[in-house]
Structure formats: structure tokens, C-alpha cells
Scaffold this active site. Structure first.
Site, PDB file in Angstrom:
ATOM      1  N   SER B 260     -51.668 -60.988  98.545  1.00 24.86           N
ATOM      2  CA  SER B 260     -51.188 -62.108  97.213  1.00 24.86           C
ATOM      3  C   SER B 260     -52.332 -62.953  96.707  1.00 24.86           C
ATOM      4  CB  SER B 260     -50.004 -62.806  97.415  1.00 24.86           C
ATOM      5  OG  SER B 260     -49.379 -63.532  96.569  1.00 24.86           O
ATOM      6  N   ASP B 574     -45.437 -53.999  91.689  1.00 19.40           N
ATOM      7  CA  ASP B 574     -44.884 -54.094  93.178  1.00 19.40           C
ATOM      8  C   ASP B 574     -43.710 -55.179  93.108  1.00 19.40           C
ATOM      9  OD1 ASP B 574     -46.085 -56.559  92.951  1.00 19.40           O
ATOM     10  OD2 ASP B 574     -47.385 -56.119  94.827  1.00 19.40           O
ATOM     11  N   HIS B 627     -43.746 -56.637  96.909  1.00 22.20           N
ATOM     12  CA  HIS B 627     -44.806 -57.549  97.102  1.00 22.20           C
ATOM     13  C   HIS B 627     -44.939 -57.944  98.602  1.00 22.20           C
ATOM     14  CE1 HIS B 627     -48.059 -59.965  95.719  1.00 22.20           C
ATOM     15  NE2 HIS B 627     -47.442 -61.052  96.071  1.00 22.20           N
TER      16      HIS B 627
END
Lengths: 676, 672
Positions: B260, B574, B627
């Protein structure tokens, strides 16, 4: 039924207590009526039967609800409430040193490195056998020790190391926990470094300038580098912290065995690369401001001998005296001590704490540096003046026998007290060990004693008395494999010529009597330890009554001193110390061998002794006390914390007031004839 | 007589019962009836009066006692079950857990080779308290963020107070020090049972990784990247960690696994470490080439996420808008003076790092009023999770879908914020034109006045470029802080000396990759989940002070199968990061030798198709593409493990693409 009724009423009445009397009266009336009608009533009878199970459920429910209610109250309670109550009872607490010094305006200055000792550091599992499924990255050592109870043999198997190499057994990887969490608390609520950390944080320390040099304390010191690169990590972290805090040198705070570990580190880091860290000769003087050793067993501890010899120490001896037979019984095939022994004998690090310096330091058959020590003496000295107590001492000494502390292990009380000329000894070295006494059932619990026959055991007992010199030979005799591993990593002698090239080998690095301190004239070495607690110094042993699968020797708990004040209790002679490390071991190096420019300290690093007199906590509310001198509890001693914070904030040894001595360490050091 | 007494007693107890046990009285009555049934057949010989008496008795008995009984029963059962559970062998025979990738690779004989550094993203890292106000007494070195979040419930205001940063400096407020938790514990689990890195760590552990060759670069994710170095020396620590691991593991280069926002953080690090000393780490030009083997970005937010815009604008995202649809009024009610969203907004606006997630590259990347790279995206397929792509098939020659978007008006994703559903769909010529300069009215006054807000709403549609003007207006302080720390443009000339400043380092479109031809950059992310791309806003109905003037218009929904739902337009991604943001750099801008990648660092895109969980038992399953859940995806874990054990990209199969990323990337006209 009536019982329930009454209880219920009582519960309900809690809310309206004023009316409670009327209620209960009514209830009783009620009950009588009910009994009258109920007995004739079938339904009631049925109900009575039913209530038997229900009663239990009801009771459990009640307890649970009350418990939850209390928990809720506890959680809703403001965090400062317990402190408030304590202060109301015992009077206001002194400010914790961190807060006090913050008010004085001290701020974080030098980066701080903690080096934990043996046992206190956490270990976690990274790879295990089938039985340790689901414990990945869970703590095996430290924390709650939940696994010890659930799967004890699996746990012992994973905690043990390989008997040959002293490294991981195949298929098992247990690694030290890293970071401050490694040793802040040993078990929930039992602090080790946590108090010191929180006080340092109060003057502005945080993760970036505090570092816990966690290492696997089971391994020999050099092996922590070979397997985990622990020494390289410490080096890199100190370098990083010094660089990021603007070149201010680090203050290192080792505790217990960490002291020896850091001695090893200081030699390692300056040694050239294949064996050492390749930091070059100026590394220590460039990166280290002060080494503040807390309760350091520089010269080893006698406890380690008892631990290796028979897996017991004062605490186990006391347990045996209180409940004889409990530890030795075979009832559940528990054999706790044997398991403990099997496990601990694979840990090389325990051998780093075998008494060093031999008879020169620890005393021979007829003398010891501490001779004439009386536990009652110090108590008197605190009340009387120095002069009168001194006279008293003289008379006292003449009255009682001088305790032969030098005889670290003696077989039988008579032997321990007899003069050396009267003891007949038969040398055990080279004695025929005899055939294996152990039957095959013992093989699953292999301790090296089973390779030793009756002949060997009697030979050991016939030698009668062991001093610090012969102790090492004794251990070689009873545990050849362990000592073979150990002697490759540690040495216990005194160097005649420190410039001899053999002393460049790493096995000498953790022995202060066989190494020179680094060339760092600006560095300071502090030895900080508690005094005023009887500490194990020598032992009276006997042969175990049964000889099958047992450890053949055990401490003779029946041996007690003549009077109340005697140093002998439950087969253990005690001297002044911090309950684990005798004063001699913790203080001698800084008191004499490193004082000024000596051959052990060629650059004249200043050394200071800071003793902290033990003062047990006044009541239970104080927990482990703020003035304790005990080996681990001293980490919560306010005076010690204040000293550390001052040094970390930039003070020097003189600013603290130099030496602070309560014990006879200087007197005892005088008696030790060590060429300096 | 007895009955009268009974009744009297009942009367005495009645009020108590009602007050203290009112909650349980319902249960009590239910069991009453049971008792009645139990009792009446035996009582059928007795007269009515007796019956009545019995009933009353039962009632009386039942109220408190039944509760206790119930609790007791539940407790005992629970304990019994617990006991049984503890006696259960760790693995039930017959219940085979599918073999983890770590186990399989271990059996294949793949050993640990390259040391690994994990770089956590935003939110997932733990934060602990080192110094606090009196209200946080007793929380020293306890987790404020991560763990069980118990303190939110106990002292919410105090908690918010300690988590916010200083509004001017973006650093600690006076008297408060909240620091990142170090080590692997920082982000292995976010909350108990909710893994982040734990599964990956466990699999790495299986093939022989341990603390000495596996480390986590935890940093305070609230700060701007350069501030983590200024305050905590986090970048210096990371550098020292990598150097140490490189040396102690026999000079094996390090594999870095950022997740991320960690991907942007590590981009920043790559530039920092080679930059000269006062601003950078002084590692010299060859540092990355010497120390880093591969960077395996998981769900990277290279070009930002549109979510960040709505978070800053109104502290809400898809989840909040959804909640508002479900239970309108809860969030907006002033009932207990909660104003949850307002508090969240106040705190999160002090976090500089959110700005790093703002969409980067402007209209060139994210599209303008009438164009966007994703146009023609078919939401129906994405939502149903049954996209049948084959790997490498990026020509998208499916005639069905082609027909689909020829019929429909293409979605205007470029309008990241539009006020009203119409504004999000009208052709741009029909939109009212308003000079963005005008909206700067009142930006210097603390209270945003109503007329200005209306003016903003009149503007109707904002693209990525103009949305910055909007944010500058609603959050002037934050944007001012952030503009000193981050930049969101595209560089015209990368050799311009201004790009030596650290604020450009985390933007891949304004930096060059380091000169490390042997390095590899992977972009690993999940696809097949609808991901927020643009929003339909409306004015908040209430005018009360301090409230947030805008909110997502959750009534704006499209017809079945459209991409608009609850005021949010969705694209493939995602769940948090749209495909464009995660994949574009590796798919196009860094492919081969480009101006962003002068030394030709090899870049790969590896997508993982999201598969819906079959049952509740596999709650966060092993094939998820979401994610955070992707960290448990077996395919991804195996890729990471193989690269860590020395494999090159060719050996794990090069690109693996399910989405339209290649097509989208082609539509983006960026000079390379």
C-alpha cells in the site's frame, strides 16, 4: 428452596437496604407458609428435585454475574485509583526519579543500550517439531509460560540445544524476541527493565535512542554471533544511534550475565574481522561513554556450580527441606529435576558463570577473602558507631569458627568445618568411573551422570572438599561432554601475561581476569549492585539416598548452623550480596583490579562502585519495593535509576559522588593477592 | 391468607424487579410459560386458586433466579466447550488444511536466501504512547492504534487527542509522543485475528527466515515521509537495517516488500538514500544497485487513490456512505454530542501522509471532464466477480462487452467529485463554468461561510486538477503543510535541479528510478473488486456549526449493472486502489528504458484475480484479491517466497494480467 428465596431476597435488598429487615421477616414468614403448603403439593416436590441441578447453575450464574460486575467496575475505575489508595495508606510516594529529574531540567542526551542477562530475555519459536504446532512466533520463554503446563516435555525439547554443538537441534529454531519487549517484563507483572524504561522515557527517551540488545542467552557468547549475528547487530545499532544522535556516545547498561556478554562484545568489536567485528582499536572509545553494570557476576557465581552439579540451588534445597520426597518421588514419572538438568546442561551460557580466578579469588581450603563475615554484623553497624561495632566484631570472630567459604563444595558438614590438615582426600582425577549404573529405563532422560558408575560417584565424594580450582576439574569429571563444549568458549583462569597471543582467542574475552579493557581513557565503568541479602557462597553436599535414575548428589539440607545468626542454613553458606551474586564477584574488578592503571586496565578507564543497601518493601502494597537490592528487583530501585538517568543525561562518575560502598568489599579486595 | 402474604411480598419486590431487571424480564416471562406448562399437567386436580398461586410463585422465582440460572448454564457450557477445545489435538484427523505455500516450497527444497524487509502501509502499523497528557495515565507503551482499540471506547476524546498531530508543523503536539511500534509485531496483526503480514511471515518462517534475515521497517504512518526521518530517524534506521542484513547474510541483496502506501514510502527511501547528506542519507549513487535485489510492491498506491480525496473532503468513503444509506441519521445525529465524522475529520486532517495518497499525475493520468483511461469499463462483470479474462489477454476483443459500452454512455470517471448526479453525467459543455480563482473567497477566515460553499457546489464537477483547488479551499492549513512535503504533478524535465527536493521523491512521475540495472520492480495487486473511482456529492442537509458541509449523495444510484452505486462510481481494482494507480507505472511508465527509468530497471505486473469466498469458514480466504486480504493470497505468497529464495521474474512467469491495465495504459498519453 428457602435458601434460594432468602438469598434472592438478600440480593434484591442490596438496592433498598433500608427496607431490608421488613423484607427478610416477610420472607421468613413466607417460607414457613410455603413449606406448609409445599409439602403436600406434588408440584412443589417435583420442583425441589429439579432445583438440584438448577441450584448449581444458579450459583455459577450468580458468581459469574458478580465477577463480571466487579470486572466492569475495575475497568471503569480511573487508572490512578490504586495509586490513590496506596498513597492514602502509606503516605505520598516519592516522585519517580524520571519525573524528579525532568523537573530538574534533565533531557535525553546519550543513547542508551540495555543488555539483558540470563533467563530474563524472551525466546520465541520460529520452527518446531510436530508437537509445537501453532506456536509459531509465540513465546516459549517469558510471558505466561502457558506451554510449560500444557505440553511440558515438548517445551523442554524445544528449549534444549544440541548436546554436541551447543546450537539448534535439527528441526528446531528458537530465537530471541527482539526490541524492548524482549525483557521489559519477564512474566506479566514481573518487571525487569520496564521501570527503568518508563523513567528514561520521562526525560525524553524513546525507541530511537534506546536499544535492547536482545540475544539468545542459552548460547555461548560467540555462538550468538555465529548463529544470529547478535554481536554485529549490536555494533550496527550502536553505530546508528551514535550517528543519529549527533555523535553523542552511548551509555551501555548490562545486567547480570549481560555484563559478561558486553565484556565479550568490547573485545569482539575491536578484534579483526574473521573472529571479531573489525571495528578497529578505537571503536570503544569512539562509541561508548560509560558501561553501567548492574549486578554483574564478573567473576562468576557459586550458584552456577550448584546448578550444573545437581540442578539445584538454595530455593530448591529449601523446597526439599520443607516437603521432603516431593521432588524425588517417581509417582508420575515426573523427574522434574532431571528434566531441568538435561535441559540446562545443553545451555552453554551457564558455564560462563562458573567462578573465575580460582583459589586466588575465591579462597583455598583454609582461607577466603570474606572470612570473618557475619550476617549480623552489618545490622549492628547500621545502628552502632563504626568503632564499637569493630570491637564487637573482633570478639565475635574469636567466639565463632571461621567459615571456610573457600570450600565451595564439601561433602558433609564436618568436612566443611574441619581444618584442612584433618581432611583425608582421595584424588578423583583419573579415577575409574565404573560401569554404567543406569538401567535402560533411564535412557530417555539422559544426563551425563548415567555414564558414570558407582566408582566414579564414590570417587567424587571421597575427595571431600572442592575449592574454586578443583570445581572446574570436578565438572569436567562428572559432565565431560558439557565441559568439552564449555571450555571451547569460556576460560576460568587468571592470565599471567596478558600479551600472550593465545589471549586473542574469543574464549578468554568474557573473563575479566584474562583480558585487557579496551583503550578508551574517557570511558567509565560502573559496578552497581545491591548488598545486604544473604547470598549463596558454598554448599554442603551428600550422596542421594536412591541411586537409580537420580542425580547422585544433592545439597544436604539437614546441615544447619549452630546459632540463628550463622551463615549456614539448609546446607548453604551465605555471604553478603544481592541474593544471586556475592559482593566479591560483583565488586572486585571495579574495586581493585581495574582501579587506576593496571595490567587489566592499561588505559586507566575510571571505575566506580555504587552499592545499594537492600531495604525490603515495608508492606505488600509496595510490590517489589523502590529500595530493593535484590538481583532483579534492583532494576526498580529509585536510587539506581536516578544514577543511570544522570549518567545518560551527561553526568560523569564524580558528579554522582564517586564510590558508594556499604559492604566490606575494599577490605576483602585487600586480602586478594592478585598481581596487578 | 398465604396468597395475600405472597401478593404483598410481590408488591414489595415489583418495583425493584422492574428497575434492575427490566432487561431480563422478557426472558423471565418466556421461561415462566415453560414452567407453567411443566407445572399444570400435574396440577390439573387442584382448583383455580391454587393454580394461580403456583403461577405467581413461579413468576417470582423466575425473575432473578432465571437470569442467574441462564448465565450459570451458559458459563458452564462455555467452560465445558473451552475444556474440550483445549483437549482437541491441534489438527483433527480427516480435516485437512490445504498445504501452505511455505510448506510446499520447503519440501521442494527452496531455502531462505535473500534477506527480506517488509514495509507496512498506512493504517496497518501499530502506534504506541511514549508521553501523554494526564488523561492517558497508565497507557505508557500501550498501543493506541492497532491491537484491540480498547481505549477508543474507554476515553474516546483523549484517544483522538493523542492521535492527532500538530496542525501547523505536522509533528508531535506539545506534551504528546506517540511512536511507531518497532519490529515484526508492528503490523503482523492489525487487530486480534485480523492478519496483515502474519501469514506472509509464517510462510517465510517455514522456509527458514527468522529475525536476522526478516525485518519490518515500521514507521509512523501519520507523518509525511521526510518527517519520519526528522523526528524518528526512520529512514536512517531502515538504511542501517538493510546494510546490516546485507553484510550478515553473506552479501546477499535485500528483497523489499512494501504494501500500500509503503510503496510510496520506499520510493521516497530510494531517492533519499542516494541523495547527499543534509537532506538525504548520503549512500551515494550506487547504493540501491548494491543492496537491493527486488522491490515487490503489494497493492501499491503509486499514483494515489481517489478515496483519499473523499476522505479529506468529507471524511467518508464508500463504507461510510453505505452506512448512511443503511441507517440514515445515526452518523449525522447530534444525539450524544458524538459528531463522529467531524472528529475523525479533525484528526485525520492533521495526518500529512494522507496527502501522499492524493491522485498524482493530474488529468493526464486520471482523466478530465470528458475522458478517462478507464472509460468503457464494464461494471457488471466486475461486480459479479465473474470476469473471465485469461492471463496476457489484454486485447479485450470480447464482442459482448464491446457492444455493451457502445450502447451506453461511457462513465465520466475523470470527474472525481461532482455535485449532483446530473453533473457527473452531463457533457462538459453543459456544465457551468466557474473560475477556480473565485472559490478562494473566505479561505483565510476560519469559518467557511455558506455562500462560498454554495459557490463550490455550483461548480458541479471537479477533475483531479481542480480538486486540489477545492481542497485548498476547504482545508487550507492541511494543503499548505502538505505542499511542502508532497507533489502531485508530472515532471516535464526530470533533470531540473528542483527535483532534488524531497517533496518530489515519493511521486513516481517526478523522480527517476535509481541507477540499478539488476534490480527488479514488481507490482502485485488484486483485481476483480469494485473500487472507488469518483464520487457524487451533495450539500449536507443540516446547517449546524462545525458540521461537514458536504457529503456523498448516497441516493445517486445507477440502473442495474451500472458503475454508480450509493453515490460512488466504481472501477476495477482491489477494493482500495484502482488498477490504474497500482499498475500503470510497472505496465508502461517504467517498462523498458524511459525517462522515469533511465537505467532500465525491469518491471513486472502480477495481478491476482479475486475469488469470492465459498463459505464463512474460509472467512478471509486464500485467494482473495482485496487490498489487505491479498497478503494471505497463496499465489502472491508463493511469488514472494520464490523471489526471496533467488528466483528471477522470468522464473515465476513474468507478467500475469487479468485486467485491462495494458489497454488503459495505452490510452494515457504520457511522454516517456
Amino acid at each position: 428452596m428457602s435458601l434460594i428465596r432468602r438469598r434472592k431476597a438478600a440480593e434484591a435488598d442490596k438496592a433498598s437496604s433500608s427496607e431490608s429487615k421488613i423484607h427478610t421477616e416477610r420472607d421468613e414468614e413466607d417460607d414457613k407458609k410455603k413449606e406448609g403448603t409445599g409439602k403436600s403439593n406434588k408440584a412443589e416436590q417435583k420442583k425441589n428435585k429439579w432445583s438440584c441441578v438448577n441450584n448449581c447453575c444458579w450459583f455459577v450464574g450468580c458468581v459469574c454475574s458478580i465477577w463480571w460486575f466487579l470486572l466492569f467496575l475495575y475497568n471503569a475505575m480511573p487508572a490512578s485509583f490504586p495509586q490513590y489508595v496506596t498513597e492514602a495508606i502509606t503516605g505520598p510516594w516519592p516522585d519517580p526519579p524520571g519525573l524528579k529529574l525532568k523537573k530538574e531540567g534533565l533531557t535525553a542526551n546519550h543513547p542508551v543500550v540495555f543488555v539483558p542477562g540470563i533467563v530474563t530475555g524472551g525466546l520465541e519459536l520460529w520452527e518446531g517439531h510436530q508437537c509445537a504446532e501453532g506456536l509459531f512466533r509465540k513465546r516459549l520463554w517469558g510471558g505466561t509460560f502457558g506451554e510449560v503446563y500444557r505440553r511440558p516435555s515438548c517445551w523442554a525439547e524445544h528449549m534444549s540445544l544440541d548436546n554436541e554443538t551447543g546450537l539448534d537441534p535439527p528441526g528446531i529454531r528458537v530465537r530471541p524476541v527482539s526490541g524492548l519487549v524482549a525483557a521489559d517484563y519477564f512474566a506479566p507483572g514481573y518487571f525487569v527493565w520496564a521501570v527503568l524504561i518508563s523513567n528514561l522515557a520521562q526525560i525524553g527517551y524513546e525507541e530511537k535512542n534506546m536499544y535492547m540488545a536482545a540475544y539468545d542467552w542459552r548460547l555461548s557468547f560467540q555462538n550468538t554471533e555465529v548463529r544470529d549475528q547478535s554481536l554485529s547487530r549490536i555494533k550496527s545499532n550502536i553505530e546508528l544511534m551514535v550517528a543519529t544522535s549527533g555523535g553523542r556516545k552511548a551509555v551501555v547498561i548490562p545486567h547480570s550475565m549481560g555484563v559478561l556478554y558486553f565484556l565479550h562484545f568490547m573485545k569482539w568489536v575491536e578484534a579483526p574481522a574473521p573472529m571479531g567485528g573489525g571495528g578497529g582499536p578505537g571503536w570503544c572509545s569512539k562509541h561508548i561513554k560509560a558501561v553501567m553494570n548492574i549486578g554483574g557476576p564478573f567473576l562468576g557465581v557459586p550458584k552456577a556450580v550448584a546448578g550444573l552439579f545437581s540442578a539445584e540451588a538454595k530455593d530448591i534445597a529449601v523446597a526439599r527441606a520443607i516437603a521432603p520426597g516431593f521432588l524425588d518421588n517417581d509417582l508420575f514419572r515426573v523427574q522434574t529435576l532431571q528434566h531441568v538438568m538435561k535441559m540446562t546442561r545443553t545451555w552453554d551460557s551457564t558455564m560462563s558463570m562458573i567462578p573465575k580466578g580460582g583459589e586466588t579469588i575465591w579462597g583455598g581450603l583454609d582461607w577466603s577473602p570474606e572470612e570473618g563475615y557475619l550476617p549480623s554484623k552489618r545490622k549492628q553497624r547500621t545502628s552502632d558507631t563504626q568503632l564499637t561495632s569493630h570491637e564487637e566484631n573482633k570478639t565475635l570472630i574469636s567466639q565463632t569458627n571461621i567459615v571456610n567459604y573457600g570450600r565451595i563444595i564439601s561433602f558433609g558438614k564436618e568436612v566443611a568445618e574441619a581444618s584442612s590438615s584433618k581432611i583425608e582426600r582421595i584424588d578423583f582425577r583419573g579415577a575409574f568411573k565404573g560401569s554404567n549404573v543406569a538401567n535402560t529405563s533411564c535412557r530417555d532422560l539422559w544426563t551425563e551422570y548415567h555414564d558414570m558408575g558407582v566408582g566414579g560417584i564414590t570417587a567424587v565424594a571421597e575427595y571431600k572438599v572442592y575449592t574454586a580450582d578443583s570445581i572446574v576439574d570436578l565438572l569436567h569429571f562428572v559432565a565431560p561432554k558439557m565441559m568439552a563444549r564449555g571450555s571451547a568458549h569460556f576460560s576460568y583462569g587468571i592470565a599471567d601475561n596478558l600479551d600472550d597471543p593465545k589471549y586473542e582467542h574469543y574464549k578468554y574475552w568474557s573473563n575479566p581476569l584474562e583480558t585487557k579493557l579496551p583503550n578508551a581513557p574517557d570511558m567509565e565503568i560502573f559496578s552497581m549492585y545491591g548488598v545486604g541479602i544473604p547470598t549463596e557462597r558454598s554448599y554442603i553436599y551428600k550422596l542421594s539416598p536412591s541411586s537409580e535414575c537420580y542425580i547422585p548428589f544433592q545439597i544436604d539440607t539437614s546441615a544447619d548452623g549452630h546459632d540463628e545468626d550463622g551463615c549456614l542454613k539448609d546446607g548453604v553458606y551465605t555471604v553478603d550480596g544481592d541474593e544471586t551474586v556475592p559482593v566479591l564477584s560483583a565488586g572486585f574488578m571495579c574495586a581493585k583490579a581495574w582501579r587506576g592503571k593496571t595490567r587489566f586496565n592499561p588505559s586507566g578507564i575510571r571505575s566506580y562502585i555504587r552499592e545499594y543497601d537492600h531495604c525490603p518493601p515495608a508492606n505488600l502494597l509496595e510490590g517489589r519495593g523502590t529500595q530493593s537490592g535484590a538481583h532483579v528487583d534492583i532494576m526498580g530501585n529509585f536510587a539506581l535509576i536516578e544514577d543511570i538517568i544522570r549518567v545518560a543525561a551527561g553526568a560523569k562518575g564524580e558528579d554522582l559522588g564517586g564510590d558508594q560502598v556499604y559492604s566490606d568489599i575494599f577490605k576483602w579486595s585487600e586480602k586478594i593477592k592478585l598481581p596487578l | 391468607m398465604a396468597s395475600i402474604l405472597k401478593r404483598r411480598k410481590l408488591c414489595c419486590l415489583e418495583p425493584l424487579k422492574c428497575s434492575s431487571m427490566s432487561l431480563q424480564s422478557f426472558d423471565g416471562q418466556k421461561t415462566d410459560k415453560k414452567d407453567e406448562i411443566f407445572v399444570t399437567p400435574l396440577d390439573n386436580l387442584k382448583e383455580k386458586k391454587q393454580k394461580k398461586k403456583n403461577k405467581k410463585q413461579a413468576k417470582e422465582w423466575s425473575c432473578v433466579n432465571n437470569c442467574c440460572w441462564r448465565i450459570g448454564f451458559l458459563c458452564t457450557t462455555w467452560w465445558l466447550l473451552c475444556l474440550l477445545y483445549h483437549f482437541l489435538p491441534p489438527t483433527l484427523p480427516g480435516f485437512q488444511i490445504p498445504e501452505s505455500p511455505g510448506m510446499r516450497l520447503k519440501r521442494e527444497g527452496v531455502p531462505a536466501l535473500h534477506p527480506i524487509i517488509l514495509v507496512p502501509g498506512i493504517i496497518t502499523g501499530g502506534l504506541e504512547l511514549w508521553e501523554g497528557r494526564p488523561c492517558a495515565e497508565g497507557l505508557f507503551r500501550k498501543r493506541l492504534w492497532g491491537g484491540n482499540f480498547a481505549e477508543i471506547l474507554k476515553r474516546p476524546l483523549c484517544w483522538l487527542d493523542h492521535l492527532s498531530l500538530d496542525n501547523e508543523t505536522g509533528l508531535d503536539p506539545p506534551g504528546i509522543r506517540v511512536r511507531a511500534v518497532p519490529g515484526l509485531v508492528a503490523a503482523d496483526y492489525f487487530a486480534p485475528g485480523y492478519f496483515v503480514w502474519a501469514v506472509l511471515i509464517e510462510n517465510l518462517g517455514k522456509i527458514g527466515y527468522e529475525q536476522k534475515n526478516l525485518n519490518m521497517a515500521a514507521y509512523d504512518w501519520r507523518l509525511s515521509f521526510q518527517n519520519t526521518e526528522i523526528r524518528d530517524k526512520a529512514l536512517s534506521r531502515l538504511k542501517s537495517k538493510i546494510e546490516l542484513m546485507y553484510i550478515t547474510n553473506g552479501y546477499k541483496k535485500v528483497v523489499v516488500v512494501p504494501h500500500s502506501m509503503g510503496a510510496n514510502y520506499f520510493l521516497h527511501f530510494l531517492k533519499w538514500v542516494e541523495a547527499p547528506h543534509p537532506m538525504g542519507g548520503g549512500g551515494g549513487p550506487g547504493w540501491c544497485a548494491k543492496h537491493i535485489k527486488a522491490i515487490m510492491n503489494i497493492g501499491p498506491t503509486f499514483l494515489g487513490v481517489p478515496k483519499a480525496v473523499s476522505k479529506i473532503l468529507s471524511a467518508e468513503g464508500k463504507d461510510v456512505a453505505f452506512l448512511r444509506t443503511m441507517a440514515p441519521g445515526i452518523l449525522d445525529s447530534d444525539y450524544l454530542g458524538l459528531q463522529t465524522l467531524e472528529h475523525v475529520m479533525r484528526v485525520s486532517r492533521t495526518w500529512d501522509s494522507i496527502i501522499s495518497l492524493m491522485p498524482k499525475g493530474g488529468e493526464t493520468i486520471w482523466g478530465h471532464l470528458d475522458w478517462s483511461p478507464e472509460e468503457g469499463n464494464n461494471c457488471h462483470d466486475v461486480k459479479k466477480g465473474c470476469v473471465k479474462h485469461t492471463a496476457g489477454d489484454n486485447n479485450y476483443n470480447n464482442s459482448d462487452t464491446k457492444k455493451n459500452f457502445q450502447v451506453k454512455e461511457p462513465m465520466k470517471y475523470g470527474r472525481i467529485i461532482s455535485f449532483g448526479k446530473e453533473a457527473s453525467q452531463l457533457p462538459s459543455t453543459l456544465l457551468p463554468v466557474l473560475d477556480s480563482k473565485e472559490t478562494s473567497c473566505g479561505s483565510n477566515s476560519a469559518i467557511v461561510n455558506l455562500s462560498c460553499i454554495q459557490k463550490i457546489a455550483e461548480r458541479n464537477a471537479y477533475t483531479v486538477r481542480t480538486v486540489f483547488d477545492l481542497l485548498r479551499f476547504v482545508a487550507p492549513k492541511m494543503i499548505k503543510r502538505a505542499e511542502a512535503q508532497f507533489s502531485h504533478g508530472i515532471a516535464e524535465n526530470l533533470d531540473h535541479p528542483k527535483y532534488n527536493h524531497y517533496k518530489y521523491w515519493s511521486n513516481p512521475l517526478e523522480t527517476k528510478l535509481p541507477d540499478a540495472p539488476d534490480m527488479e520492480i514488481y507490482s502485485l495487486y488484486g483485481v476483480g473488486i469494485p473500487t472507488e473511482r469518483s464520487y457524487v456529492y451533495k450539500m449536507s442537509p443540516s446547517d449546524k456549526c462545525k458540521s461537514i458541509p458536504f457529503q456523498i449523495d448516497n441516493s445517486a444510484g445507477g440502473e442495474e449493472g451500472s458503475c454508480l452505486e450509493g453515490g460512488v462510481y466504481f472501477v476495477d481494482g482491489d477494493g482500495s486502489v484502482p488498477v490504474v494507480s497500482a499498475g500503470f507505472m510497472c505496465a508502461k511508465a517504467w517498462r523498458g528504458r524511459t525517462r522515469f527509468n533511465p537505467s532500465g530497471v525491469a518491471s513486472y505486473v502480477r495481478e491476482y484475480q479475486h475469488k469470492r469466498s465459498a463459505s464463512l469458514l474460509e472467512w478471509r480466504r486464500v485467494e482473495s484479491g482485496a487490498h489487505v486480504d491479498i497478503m494471505g493470497n497463496v499465489g502472491m505468497i508463493e511469488d514472494v517466497l520464490r523471489v526471496a529464495a533467488g528466483a528471477t521474474a522470468a522464473e515465476i512467469g513474468g507478467d500475469m494480467i487479468f485486467s485491462d491495465i495494458m489497454k488503459m495504459a495505452e490510452r494515457i498519453h504520457l511522454r516517456l
